[in-house]
Design an enzyme around this catalytic site. Structure first.
Site, PDB file in Angstrom:
ATOM      1  N   ALA A   1       0.866  -1.170   0.000  1.00  0.00           N
ATOM      2  CA  ALA A   1       0.000   0.000   0.000  1.00  0.00           C
ATOM      3  C   ALA A   1       0.910   1.229   0.000  1.00  0.00           C
ATOM      4  CB  ALA A   1      -0.889  -0.013   1.232  1.00  0.00           C
TER       5      ALA A   1
ATOM      6  N   GLY B   1       0.456  -4.822   1.015  1.00  0.00           N
ATOM      7  CA  GLY B   1      -0.731  -4.821   0.170  1.00  0.00           C
ATOM      8  C   GLY B   1      -0.508  -5.551  -1.153  1.00  0.00           C
TER       9      GLY B   1
ATOM     10  N   GLU C   1      -1.090  -9.097  -0.388  1.00  0.00           N
ATOM     11  CA  GLU C   1      -2.532  -9.241  -0.126  1.00  0.00           C
ATOM     12  C   GLU C   1      -3.327  -9.199  -1.427  1.00  0.00           C
ATOM     13  OE1 GLU C   1      -2.204  -5.946   2.729  1.00  0.00           O
ATOM     14  OE2 GLU C   1      -3.179  -7.249   4.190  1.00  0.00           O
TER      15      GLU C   1
ATOM     16  N   GLU D   1       4.442  -4.943   7.208  1.00  0.00           N
ATOM     17  CA  GLU D   1       3.780  -3.785   7.825  1.00  0.00           C
ATOM     18  C   GLU D   1       4.297  -3.484   9.224  1.00  0.00           C
ATOM     19  OE1 GLU D   1       2.218  -6.207   6.158  1.00  0.00           O
ATOM     20  OE2 GLU D   1       0.668  -5.343   4.858  1.00  0.00           O
TER      21      GLU D   1
HETATM   22  N1  CO8 Z   1       4.575   3.141  -0.755  1.00  0.00           N
HETATM   23  C1  CO8 Z   1       4.958   4.299  -1.330  1.00  0.00           C
HETATM   24  N2  CO8 Z   1       6.076   4.385  -2.080  1.00  0.00           N
HETATM   25  C2  CO8 Z   1       6.831   3.279  -2.231  1.00  0.00           C
HETATM   26  C3  CO8 Z   1       6.475   2.046  -1.652  1.00  0.00           C
HETATM   27  C4  CO8 Z   1       5.281   2.008  -0.879  1.00  0.00           C
HETATM   28  N3  CO8 Z   1       4.844   0.866  -0.308  1.00  0.00           N
HETATM   29  N4  CO8 Z   1       7.423   1.143  -1.970  1.00  0.00           N
HETATM   30  C5  CO8 Z   1       8.307   1.760  -2.735  1.00  0.00           C
HETATM   31  N5  CO8 Z   1       7.964   3.063  -2.901  1.00  0.00           N
HETATM   32  C6  CO8 Z   1       8.684   4.100  -3.651  1.00  0.00           C
HETATM   33  C7  CO8 Z   1       9.912   4.556  -2.907  1.00  0.00           C
HETATM   34  O1  CO8 Z   1       9.556   5.522  -1.938  1.00  0.00           O
HETATM   35  C8  CO8 Z   1      10.730   5.121  -4.029  1.00  0.00           C
HETATM   36  O2  CO8 Z   1      10.257   6.408  -4.367  1.00  0.00           O
HETATM   37  P1  CO8 Z   1      11.277   7.654  -4.467  1.00  0.00           P
HETATM   38  O3  CO8 Z   1      12.176   7.310  -5.614  1.00  0.00           O
HETATM   39  O4  CO8 Z   1      10.378   8.810  -4.731  1.00  0.00           O
HETATM   40  O5  CO8 Z   1      11.995   7.692  -3.172  1.00  0.00           O
HETATM   41  C9  CO8 Z   1      10.417   4.211  -5.203  1.00  0.00           C
HETATM   42  O6  CO8 Z   1       9.187   3.562  -4.866  1.00  0.00           O
HETATM   43  C10 CO8 Z   1      11.450   3.133  -5.409  1.00  0.00           C
HETATM   44  O7  CO8 Z   1      11.629   2.441  -4.189  1.00  0.00           O
HETATM   45  P2  CO8 Z   1      13.064   2.185  -3.537  1.00  0.00           P
HETATM   46  O8  CO8 Z   1      14.012   3.265  -3.925  1.00  0.00           O
HETATM   47  O9  CO8 Z   1      12.875   1.926  -2.085  1.00  0.00           O
HETATM   48  O10 CO8 Z   1      13.488   0.836  -4.310  1.00  0.00           O
HETATM   49  P3  CO8 Z   1      14.478  -0.294  -3.769  1.00  0.00           P
HETATM   50  O11 CO8 Z   1      14.694  -1.191  -4.921  1.00  0.00           O
HETATM   51  O12 CO8 Z   1      15.661   0.332  -3.102  1.00  0.00           O
HETATM   52  O13 CO8 Z   1      13.655  -1.077  -2.615  1.00  0.00           O
HETATM   53  C11 CO8 Z   1      11.721  -2.163  -1.642  1.00  0.00           C
HETATM   54  C12 CO8 Z   1      12.494  -1.817  -2.929  1.00  0.00           C
HETATM   55  C13 CO8 Z   1      12.544  -3.118  -0.763  1.00  0.00           C
HETATM   56  C14 CO8 Z   1      10.437  -2.851  -2.063  1.00  0.00           C
HETATM   57  C15 CO8 Z   1      11.414  -0.881  -0.850  1.00  0.00           C
HETATM   58  O14 CO8 Z   1      10.859   0.070  -1.736  1.00  0.00           O
HETATM   59  C16 CO8 Z   1      10.441  -1.070   0.293  1.00  0.00           C
HETATM   60  O15 CO8 Z   1      10.811  -1.577   1.357  1.00  0.00           O
HETATM   61  N6  CO8 Z   1       9.157  -0.654   0.122  1.00  0.00           N
HETATM   62  C17 CO8 Z   1       8.162  -0.720   1.143  1.00  0.00           C
HETATM   63  C18 CO8 Z   1       7.687  -2.138   1.335  1.00  0.00           C
HETATM   64  C19 CO8 Z   1       6.645  -2.165   2.417  1.00  0.00           C
HETATM   65  O16 CO8 Z   1       6.893  -1.944   3.594  1.00  0.00           O
HETATM   66  N7  CO8 Z   1       5.395  -2.488   2.045  1.00  0.00           N
HETATM   67  C20 CO8 Z   1       4.315  -2.551   2.978  1.00  0.00           C
HETATM   68  C21 CO8 Z   1       3.597  -1.256   2.974  1.00  0.00           C
HETATM   69  S1  CO8 Z   1       2.276  -1.213   4.156  1.00  0.00           S
HETATM   70  C22 CO8 Z   1       1.037  -2.112   3.435  1.00  0.00           C
HETATM   71  O17 CO8 Z   1       1.134  -2.534   2.343  1.00  0.00           O
HETATM   72  C23 CO8 Z   1      -0.247  -2.424   4.127  1.00  0.00           C
HETATM   73  C24 CO8 Z   1      -0.574  -1.456   5.156  1.00  0.00           C
HETATM   74  C25 CO8 Z   1      -1.913  -1.811   5.685  1.00  0.00           C
HETATM   75  C26 CO8 Z   1      -2.470  -0.634   6.390  1.00  0.00           C
HETATM   76  C27 CO8 Z   1      -3.888  -0.931   6.659  1.00  0.00           C
HETATM   77  C28 CO8 Z   1      -4.665   0.377   6.771  1.00  0.00           C
HETATM   78  C29 CO8 Z   1      -6.173   0.130   6.824  1.00  0.00           C
END
Ligand code: CO8
Length: 258
Positions: free
Chosen positions: A66, A109, A112, A132
């Protein structure tokens, strides 16, 4: 035909291909992506000429979760009043069979979303997880439930509590994905599986999907009873006559989806 900004929708015969297309954010699932995927797939679901819907991302990311940046400033009342993420349930409620073709990151997400689909095919580069907890939140699109049903309590608990990820091999061993395909063959294989499904009788495929999904919602006795009722009902479908006649006459069936 494509009026969407974050997804691409293509038709290949009776197969529809929906590609998440937010490369700059690794297909992070913001509300726009959710609304577009739900709207597009519901329209495809209503189309009698679509027999299977494939959902995929890029080679690097199916979806990296997400959208963290969109969620960061939200408070409880924002989440509650917007009923954040509830529209994703509609993807799981489609009647047309769906197939997730996962390459690269399927985190949070993203994992999911893949689990909301009926068939899950992974490339050898796929990475699954519910990280998460590392952000101070928990899964919000069904991950704590569907991952637990897919891989069992011990592994689901470990993944949700530590945030560690699984590679494709572990995901296949654990029963999360049906098969692993080399990355460069994933889309072709996914489309081929989808074409096979779409070639079956559409109403019977819907009934088969409904019967399998019952296993997640009810007891064994009730599930078997449901299956028996639907099994009897397929004998009212013209395609049952065609499918069995084709076998007896040693020819391929020509289903009319009626
Ligand atoms: N959300 C927003 N932006 C993201 C996300 C994300 N989940 N993942 C990656 N991006 C963006 C980065 O911010 C980056 O943007 P920018 O260049 O502007 O900084 C761009 O995508 C590229 O990402 P990275 O530079 O980080 O790429 P890497 O190859 O270095 O790393 C990873 C890839 C390992 C996947 C890393 O991006 C990462 O850890 N992402 C987050 C993964 C994560 O934690 N996902 C879970 C999110 S929470 C969720 O999904 C559910 C929440 C439920 C809440 C329920 C509410 C009701």
């Amino acid at each position: 035909t494509n009026t969407y900004e974050t997804i691409l929708v293509e038709r290949k015969g009776r197969v529809a291909l929906v590609t998440l297309n937010r490369p700059k954010a690794l297909n992070a699932l913001n509300l726009q992506v959710m609304n577009e995927v739900v709207e597009a797939t519901e329209a495809l679901d209503r189309d009698p000429d679509v027999g299977c819907i494939v959902l995929t991302g890029s080679a690097k990311a199916f979806a990296a979760g997400a959208d963290i940046k969109e969620m960061q400033p939200q408070g409880y009342m924002d989440m509650y009043l917007n009923d954040w993420f509830t529209a994703w349930d509609r993807l799981g409620a489609l009647r047309t069979p769906t197939l997730a073709a996962v390459s690269g990151y399927a985190l949070g997400g993203g994992c999911e979303l893949a689990m909301l689909c009926d068939i899950l095919l992974a490339s050898d580069t796929a990475v699954f997880g519910q990280p998460e907890i590392k952000l101070g939140v928990i899964p919000g699109i069904g991950g704590s439930q569907r991952l637990t049903r897919a891989v069992g309590k011990a592994k689901a608990m470990e993944l949700c509590l530590t945030g560690r990820t699984m590679d494709a091999a572990e995901a296949e061993r654990a029963g999360l994905v049906s098969r692993i395909v080399p990355a460069d063959e994933l889309l072709a294989e996914a489309l081929s599986v989808a074409e096979t499904v779409a070639g079956m009788s559409a109403p019977v495929a819907m009934m088969a999907k409904e019967a399998v999904n019952r296993a997640f919602e009810t007891t064994l006795a009730e599930g078997v009873r449901f299956e028996r009722r639907v099994f009897h009902a397929v004998f009212a479908v013209a395609d049952q006559k065609e499918g069995m006649a084709a076998f007896v006459e040693k020819r391929p069936p020509s289903f009319t989806h009626r």
